[in-house]
Design an enzyme around this catalytic site. Structure first.
Site: not given
Length: 314
Positions: A231-232, A256, A280, A283, A151, A261
């Site tokens: 990413a996270r 994002d 999130h 994607a 990515i 989460e």
């Protein structure tokens, strides 16, 4: 031989149809609580997982379990070390959403540079003069990329070739042949933070990347620079980010992903106007969802049929 696959959270029909084509029986989990998955995995040969936590207890209960396949890229919700110890193969889907996330990242960079959310918000209030708050060109600006995987490399290509940005990629193991006219490779993280106008994160969540970005890193950034995280959430120390934004140590951010989460409603990041927040969704396109459903199904079929594995994790 008939195999049974436990799908922890429902997926697009492409993945399910692929498994059915090979005669697999599919079971959709009632919910993703550990005690539920422990019960439902007992007669299953494979798990296709989205965001559910796949723990050692679940693997222990899966007496027939041979493969855990991830919908998407990050496998931090799977105890890969335990799976490896038990001889359970783990696969993921790194090719399924890389271009989707790269496009989304560029969208966030453009939105920050062009102040799209600010202009939209203020014009709706009747503030036409907000146009005097000038935005910036991307051409010639420096994009720092932390995580030069598939990515990150796509973002670098889109930014440099599409927008004329200069790119600095942080990479621990440097191959000088990778450098080009627009892309500089470095193993000096401090250098990236000091010289970038935008920092985009593309690292997986591991012990070494947890809280990778904190107070020190924000202190190195230019006051006019921006952070983008697709990413996270746990890669960034949220308190340090809020402090940097509140005190204008950086100009803004686009976020994002969040710790745990689903972010808490009282997360102070939501009260800041110099931040773009999204749930999130980097994607989450129709095309990527189909690929993310199909690719882990392919991984399951490859392992259970004894073929070479396209996207192995362990």
């Amino acid at each position: 031989m008939s195999y049974k696959v436990l799908i922890t959270e429902d997926i697009d029909k492409e993945g399910k149809d692929y498994l059915k084509k090979f005669g697999y029986e599919i079971k959709i989990a009632e919910n993703i609580r550990e005690e539920t998955l422990i019960k439902e995995v007992k007669d299953c040969d494979a798990i296709l997982v989205r965001m559910a936590l796949i723990t050692a207890k679940i693997m222990e209960a899966g007496i027939k379990l041979k493969v855990i396949s991830k919908f998407g890229v990050g496998v931090d919700n799977i105890d890969v070390k335990e799976a490896t110890k038990r001889g359970i193969r783990v696969t993921n889907s790194p090719e399924s959403n890389k271009n989707t996330v790269a496009e989304y990242t560029m969208g966030l960079i453009i939105s920050l540079a062009k102040k799209l959310f600010l202009y939209d918000r203020e014009l709706r209030k009747g503030n036409f003069n907000i146009r005097e708050n000038l935005s910036m060109d991307l051409e010639g600006k420096v994009l720092g990329i932390i995580g030069a995987g598939s990515i990150g490399k796509l973002v670098a290509t889109k930014a440099s070739k599409g927008f004329g940005m200069k790119v600095i990629e942080f990479k621990r193991n440097i191959n000088e042949l990778e450098e080009s006219e627009y892309i500089e490779i470095t193993d000096d993280l401090e250098y990236v933070f000091k010289h970038s106008d935008f920092i985009s994160l593309h690292v997986p969540l591991t012990e070494s990347t947890k809280n990778l970005i904190g107070e020190r890193e924000f202190s190195l950034m230019k006051p006019e620079a921006f952070l983008i995280n697709t990413a996270r959430g746990e890669v960034v120390n949220n308190n340090a980010l809020v402090e940097a934004l509140l005190n204008n140590k950086i100009a803004g951010a686009a976020i994002d992903v969040y710790e745990g989460e689903v972010p808490s409603e009282d997360n102070p990041i939501f009260k800041l106007e110099n931040v773009i927040v999204t749930p999130h969704t980097a994607a989450h396109t129709e095309e990527a969802m189909k690929r993310m459903s199909l690719h882990p199904a392919i991984g399951i079929q490859e392992i259970l049929s004894g073929k070479d594995v396209s996207w192995p994790v362990n």
